[in-house]
Design a protein around this motif. Structure first.
Motif, mmCIF file in Angstrom:
data_model
loop_
_atom_site.group_PDB
_atom_site.id
_atom_site.type_symbol
_atom_site.label_atom_id
_atom_site.label_comp_id
_atom_site.label_asym_id
_atom_site.label_seq_id
_atom_site.Cartn_x
_atom_site.Cartn_y
_atom_site.Cartn_z
ATOM 1 N N GLN A 278 11.922 -30.965 23.503
ATOM 2 C CA GLN A 278 13.124 -30.827 22.685
ATOM 3 C C GLN A 278 13.749 -32.189 22.395
ATOM 4 O O GLN A 278 14.127 -32.491 21.259
ATOM 5 C CB GLN A 278 14.126 -29.938 23.416
ATOM 6 C CG GLN A 278 15.452 -29.774 22.721
ATOM 7 C CD GLN A 278 16.375 -28.845 23.510
ATOM 8 O OE1 GLN A 278 16.535 -27.695 23.165
ATOM 9 N NE2 GLN A 278 16.969 -29.354 24.574
ATOM 10 N N GLU A 279 13.818 -33.031 23.405
ATOM 11 C CA GLU A 279 14.395 -34.366 23.227
ATOM 12 C C GLU A 279 13.478 -35.254 22.383
ATOM 13 O O GLU A 279 13.949 -36.103 21.623
ATOM 14 C CB GLU A 279 14.641 -35.008 24.589
ATOM 15 C CG GLU A 279 15.345 -36.358 24.529
ATOM 16 C CD GLU A 279 16.746 -36.285 23.916
ATOM 17 O OE1 GLU A 279 17.227 -37.329 23.434
ATOM 18 O OE2 GLU A 279 17.350 -35.187 23.912
ATOM 19 N N GLN A 280 12.180 -35.045 22.500
ATOM 20 C CA GLN A 280 11.221 -35.831 21.719
ATOM 21 C C GLN A 280 11.343 -35.545 20.225
ATOM 22 O O GLN A 280 11.346 -36.475 19.403
ATOM 23 C CB GLN A 280 9.796 -35.515 22.180
ATOM 24 C CG GLN A 280 8.700 -36.205 21.356
ATOM 25 C CD GLN A 280 7.307 -35.802 21.795
ATOM 26 O OE1 GLN A 280 7.092 -35.344 22.927
ATOM 27 N NE2 GLN A 280 6.334 -35.943 20.915
ATOM 28 N N TYR A 281 11.461 -34.275 19.868
ATOM 29 C CA TYR A 281 11.476 -33.890 18.463
ATOM 30 C C TYR A 281 12.880 -33.725 17.875
ATOM 31 O O TYR A 281 13.079 -33.926 16.678
ATOM 32 C CB TYR A 281 10.690 -32.588 18.272
ATOM 33 C CG TYR A 281 9.198 -32.763 18.400
ATOM 34 C CD1 TYR A 281 8.437 -33.247 17.348
ATOM 35 C CD2 TYR A 281 8.545 -32.461 19.600
ATOM 36 C CE1 TYR A 281 7.058 -33.415 17.461
ATOM 37 C CE2 TYR A 281 7.165 -32.619 19.732
ATOM 38 C CZ TYR A 281 6.437 -33.103 18.662
ATOM 39 O OH TYR A 281 5.072 -33.274 18.785
ATOM 40 N N PHE A 282 13.846 -33.343 18.722
ATOM 41 C CA PHE A 282 15.204 -33.082 18.245
ATOM 42 C C PHE A 282 16.220 -33.737 19.181
ATOM 43 O O PHE A 282 16.935 -33.052 19.912
ATOM 44 C CB PHE A 282 15.460 -31.575 18.170
ATOM 45 C CG PHE A 282 14.359 -30.802 17.493
ATOM 46 C CD1 PHE A 282 14.228 -30.821 16.118
ATOM 47 C CD2 PHE A 282 13.449 -30.063 18.241
ATOM 48 C CE1 PHE A 282 13.199 -30.121 15.483
ATOM 49 C CE2 PHE A 282 12.429 -29.355 17.624
ATOM 50 C CZ PHE A 282 12.303 -29.386 16.238
ATOM 51 N N PRO A 283 16.280 -35.065 19.208
ATOM 52 C CA PRO A 283 17.154 -35.768 20.150
ATOM 53 C C PRO A 283 18.600 -35.289 20.082
ATOM 54 O O PRO A 283 19.197 -35.236 19.003
ATOM 55 C CB PRO A 283 17.029 -37.237 19.696
ATOM 56 C CG PRO A 283 15.727 -37.308 18.991
ATOM 57 C CD PRO A 283 15.558 -35.991 18.307
ATOM 58 N N GLY A 284 19.120 -34.929 21.237
ATOM 59 C CA GLY A 284 20.505 -34.528 21.331
ATOM 60 C C GLY A 284 20.835 -33.144 20.827
ATOM 61 O O GLY A 284 22.001 -32.744 20.793
ATOM 62 N N VAL A 285 19.801 -32.377 20.428
ATOM 63 C CA VAL A 285 20.019 -31.036 19.872
ATOM 64 C C VAL A 285 19.533 -29.984 20.869
ATOM 65 O O VAL A 285 18.436 -30.111 21.427
ATOM 66 C CB VAL A 285 19.267 -30.869 18.538
ATOM 67 C CG1 VAL A 285 19.455 -29.441 18.002
ATOM 68 C CG2 VAL A 285 19.739 -31.895 17.527
ATOM 69 N N ASP A 286 20.339 -28.943 21.085
ATOM 70 C CA ASP A 286 19.943 -27.817 21.942
ATOM 71 C C ASP A 286 19.283 -26.771 21.057
ATOM 72 O O ASP A 286 19.957 -26.117 20.262
ATOM 73 C CB ASP A 286 21.170 -27.238 22.649
ATOM 74 C CG ASP A 286 20.805 -26.178 23.670
ATOM 75 O OD1 ASP A 286 19.604 -25.844 23.786
ATOM 76 O OD2 ASP A 286 21.715 -25.645 24.344
ATOM 77 N N MET A 287 17.980 -26.612 21.185
ATOM 78 C CA MET A 287 17.241 -25.687 20.337
ATOM 79 C C MET A 287 17.081 -24.302 20.964
ATOM 80 O O MET A 287 16.518 -23.412 20.344
ATOM 81 C CB MET A 287 15.840 -26.262 20.064
ATOM 82 C CG MET A 287 15.834 -27.556 19.282
ATOM 83 S SD MET A 287 16.362 -27.315 17.564
ATOM 84 C CE MET A 287 14.988 -26.366 16.917
ATOM 85 N N PHE A 288 17.584 -24.121 22.171
ATOM 86 C CA PHE A 288 17.342 -22.859 22.883
ATOM 87 C C PHE A 288 18.674 -22.159 23.136
ATOM 88 O O PHE A 288 19.550 -22.694 23.800
ATOM 89 C CB PHE A 288 16.623 -23.150 24.208
ATOM 90 C CG PHE A 288 16.190 -21.922 24.951
ATOM 91 C CD1 PHE A 288 15.092 -21.184 24.501
ATOM 92 C CD2 PHE A 288 16.852 -21.486 26.078
ATOM 93 C CE1 PHE A 288 14.683 -20.046 25.176
ATOM 94 C CE2 PHE A 288 16.448 -20.355 26.765
ATOM 95 C CZ PHE A 288 15.345 -19.626 26.319
ATOM 96 N N SER A 289 18.797 -20.918 22.642
ATOM 97 C CA SER A 289 20.039 -20.184 22.818
ATOM 98 C C SER A 289 20.114 -19.476 24.157
ATOM 99 O O SER A 289 21.190 -19.196 24.674
ATOM 100 C CB SER A 289 20.201 -19.154 21.692
ATOM 101 O OG SER A 289 19.299 -18.077 21.847
ATOM 102 N N GLY A 290 18.938 -19.126 24.713
ATOM 103 C CA GLY A 290 18.916 -18.429 25.992
ATOM 104 C C GLY A 290 19.266 -16.957 25.897
ATOM 105 O O GLY A 290 19.489 -16.297 26.908
#
Length: 252
Positions: free
Chosen positions: A239-251
């Motif tokens: 996630q940090e590699q492709y979308f730095p600083g973005v939370d891509m998982f809602s859980g």
């Protein structure tokens, strides 16, 4: 709270008995024209966030991944025809799709937005492109058409951007994070901006792996693998590699 629920979920699946003998290979359907989720690098190698997720899941399960490239709108028919085992291609979980296929647990969540040149008036007559077979197509046909916009379907997202750059489109409609971390970071994306996020029940944000209806064995395997990536830190690293600083998982 999300982290606690995720941990419990992960521990349940990791410790659950699984029948893996039926699978030595998982054939994933993938659209290689949807950077940064799936694309070809300069050497022609398939890579991207979802490709790395899939490969990591297979490594955890000690199963080989086989990637089968396809246009997005052909994936569900290929799945139901037995040509692939699963779809890992930013496929949003919708009620309509759940009638014909099943889904794994969440891979990522991301809303939708338009991309256009600053000052573009999104009004009657505006030409908007989108990926054929996507939830954006449903929104375009049910909402944008009623607003008088001209909507155009494309076989892959790169074709949408090509016509946007060439001026044949005034806007494109796609996953917001795909645009932000893909097209808008490339030279051809210079001069374009991401519009406001679009909230619509026609375009749910959660994406998962598509599975043939009733394939409980594969669903259990994939859920186990996805949960393990959160526990061992692989998901956070990618996630940090492709979308730095973005939370891509809602859980959820």
């Amino acid at each position: 709270m999300k982290k606690i629920i995720l941990m419990l979920f992960a521990l349940f699946f990791i410790n659950a008995p699984l029948v893996a003998d039926e699978y030595t290979v998982i054939r994933f359907g993938v659209d290689p024209n949807y950077a940064p989720f799936a694309y070809k690098d300069r050497t022609g190698t398939l890579t991207g966030f979802e490709v790395d997720i899939g490969n990591a899941v297979c490594a955890h399960l000690n199963i080989r991944c086989q990637w089968v490239e396809s246009d997005f709108d052909g994936m569900v028919p290929s799945l139901n025809a037995g040509k692939i085992d699963a779809i890992l291609a930013s496929m949003t979980v919708t009620k309509a799709r759940q009638k014909v296929i099943d889904f794994s647990s969440e891979v990522f969540s991301s809303p939708t937005a338009m991309v256009f040149r600053p000052g573009t008036e999104l009004a009657k007559g505006t030409a908007v492109g989108y990926l054929q077979g996507s939830t954006q197509e449903t929104y375009a046909r049910q909402v944008l058409v009623k607003q008088g916009m001209k909507v155009v379907a494309y076989a892959d997202q790169e074709q949408v951007y090509a016509d946007l750059v060439a001026g044949r489109l005034q806007a494109s409609l796609q996953d917001a994070q795909q645009a932000q971390s893909g097209f808008l970071r490339l030279p051809q994306g210079a001069g374009f901006v991401l519009g406001p996020l679009i909230e619509s029940e026609l375009m749910p944000s959660q994406s998962a792996i598509g599975i043939a209806k009733g394939n409980h064995v594969l669903k259990a395997l994939l859920d186990n693998g996805l949960a393990a990536l959160h526990v061992d830190g692989t998901y956070a690293r990618l996630q940090e590699q492709y979308f730095p600083g973005v939370d891509m998982f809602s859980g959820q």
